[in-house]
Design a protein around this motif. Structure first.
Motif, PDB file in Angstrom:
ATOM      1  N   SER A  48      42.899  37.662  42.793  1.00 29.30           N
ATOM      2  CA  SER A  48      43.805  37.521  41.652  1.00 29.30           C
ATOM      3  C   SER A  48      43.317  36.447  40.683  1.00 29.30           C
ATOM      4  O   SER A  48      43.560  36.535  39.475  1.00 29.30           O
ATOM      5  CB  SER A  48      45.225  37.208  42.136  1.00 29.30           C
ATOM      6  N   SER A  49      42.631  35.433  41.215  1.00 31.78           N
ATOM      7  CA  SER A  49      42.048  34.410  40.336  1.00 31.78           C
ATOM      8  C   SER A  49      41.038  35.042  39.389  1.00 31.78           C
ATOM      9  O   SER A  49      41.003  34.727  38.194  1.00 31.78           O
ATOM     10  CB  SER A  49      41.355  33.327  41.167  1.00 31.78           C
ATOM     11  N   CYS A  51      40.987  38.080  38.207  1.00 37.85           N
ATOM     12  CA  CYS A  51      41.719  38.773  37.144  1.00 37.85           C
ATOM     13  C   CYS A  51      42.262  37.779  36.117  1.00 37.85           C
ATOM     14  O   CYS A  51      42.194  38.020  34.905  1.00 37.85           O
ATOM     15  CB  CYS A  51      42.861  39.590  37.738  1.00 37.85           C
ATOM     16  N   SER A  52      42.786  36.656  36.600  1.00 41.04           N
ATOM     17  CA  SER A  52      43.334  35.644  35.694  1.00 41.04           C
ATOM     18  C   SER A  52      42.254  35.019  34.823  1.00 41.04           C
ATOM     19  O   SER A  52      42.507  34.668  33.660  1.00 41.04           O
ATOM     20  CB  SER A  52      44.050  34.553  36.496  1.00 41.04           C
ATOM     21  N   TYR A  57      44.050  33.634  31.484  1.00 44.09           N
ATOM     22  CA  TYR A  57      45.205  32.849  31.896  1.00 44.09           C
ATOM     23  C   TYR A  57      44.807  31.577  32.635  1.00 44.09           C
ATOM     24  O   TYR A  57      45.596  30.638  32.716  1.00 44.09           O
ATOM     25  CB  TYR A  57      46.140  33.676  32.778  1.00 44.09           C
ATOM     26  N   ARG A  58      43.615  31.569  33.208  1.00 43.63           N
ATOM     27  CA  ARG A  58      43.126  30.391  33.935  1.00 43.63           C
ATOM     28  C   ARG A  58      41.680  30.120  33.550  1.00 43.63           C
ATOM     29  O   ARG A  58      40.931  31.040  33.224  1.00 43.63           O
ATOM     30  CB  ARG A  58      43.237  30.612  35.449  1.00 43.63           C
ATOM     31  N   HIS A  90      46.391  44.684  31.870  1.00 44.42           N
ATOM     32  CA  HIS A  90      46.374  44.091  33.210  1.00 44.42           C
ATOM     33  C   HIS A  90      47.630  44.492  33.965  1.00 44.42           C
ATOM     34  O   HIS A  90      48.750  44.227  33.510  1.00 44.42           O
ATOM     35  CB  HIS A  90      46.309  42.559  33.068  1.00 44.42           C
ATOM     36  N   PHE A  92      49.471  43.372  36.961  1.00 43.94           N
ATOM     37  CA  PHE A  92      49.508  42.201  37.815  1.00 43.94           C
ATOM     38  C   PHE A  92      49.928  42.574  39.235  1.00 43.94           C
ATOM     39  O   PHE A  92      50.795  43.433  39.436  1.00 43.94           O
ATOM     40  CB  PHE A  92      50.509  41.167  37.281  1.00 43.94           C
TER      41      PHE A  92
END
Length: 214
Positions: A48-49, A51-52, A57-58, A90, A92
């Motif tokens: 998930s990191s 994807c972020s 987002y990160r 995306h 989530f």
């Protein structure tokens, strides 16, 4: 957008580890528009990191992530708004739906921003996914599997060059997973888009062109 590239990318939290064995982290990886990819991952490997990072987002990673050769660290707020509206959609893992709104309202919020799909198309997707009777039910009153299908419809009501689907069928039975994959791929092909699917366990049954182990 034609390519998403990772060059020696690694989550900062993994920087002191010497046991990272991955086909994504610390590698040179290219995702191309129009192709279908699967990223298989174990729990805690940064799925998930990733994807972020791609969606902006990160930023707590080392190395470079680029869109068509341009380092995404140089993106402005306006650039990211445009990317998320027109280039990358995306789905989530945690869905990020509004529980106090109905299923249709959750989709309509995004569709009003893009003006991309007619109501009839949205209703047809709801019906095909077996939730046609849930259009006006508040999301907070729906099962997680039903919510996953709402989130998928929401992900499709925008133009995109790439679709990131983070564990899209984790709570679906085989038949609903099959229907979701068909709808997702039909829309992706219509837009000439690339699709990146992540999975920790169950995966969508599709003809992946490349499978990475995270």
């Amino acid at each position: 957008m034609e390519k998403i590239e990772l060059k020696n990318t690694l989550p900062e939290v993994f920087a002191l580890r010497d046991d990272v064995q991955s086909e994504i982290w610390h590698q040179d990886v290219t995702f191309e528009r129009g192709h279908l990819y699967l990223i298989e991952a174990g729990s805690g490997t940064g799925k998930s990191s990733l994807c972020s990072y791609i969606i902006g987002y990160r930023k707590d990673y080392q190395g470079i992530i680029s869109f068509d050769g341009k380092n995404i660290r140089n993106q402005t707020v306006g650039d990211w708004v445009d990317v998320r509206k027109r280039s990358i959609s995306h789905l989530f893992q945690e869905l990020r739906l509004f529980p106090e709104l109905t299923a249709y309202e959750n989709v309509a919020i995004k569709n009003r921003l893009t003006g991309f799909k007619k109501r009839k198309q949205i209703e047809n997707w709801f019906g095909a996914l077996g939730i046609g009777d849930k259009l006006h039910v508040k999301v907070g009153h729906m099962s997680f599997g039903q919510q996953q299908r709402v989130a998928m419809v929401r992900a499709l009501v925008q133009p995109f060059d790439f679709l990131l689907a983070d564990e899209p069928v984790s709570h679906l039975d085989e038949e609903n997973g099959r229907v979701m994959s068909e709808i997702m791929m039909e829309e992706a092909r219509a837009q000439g888009a690339g699709v990146i699917v992540t999975s920790v366990g169950r995966r969508m049954s599709m003809d992946y062109e490349k499978i990475f182990r995270l």
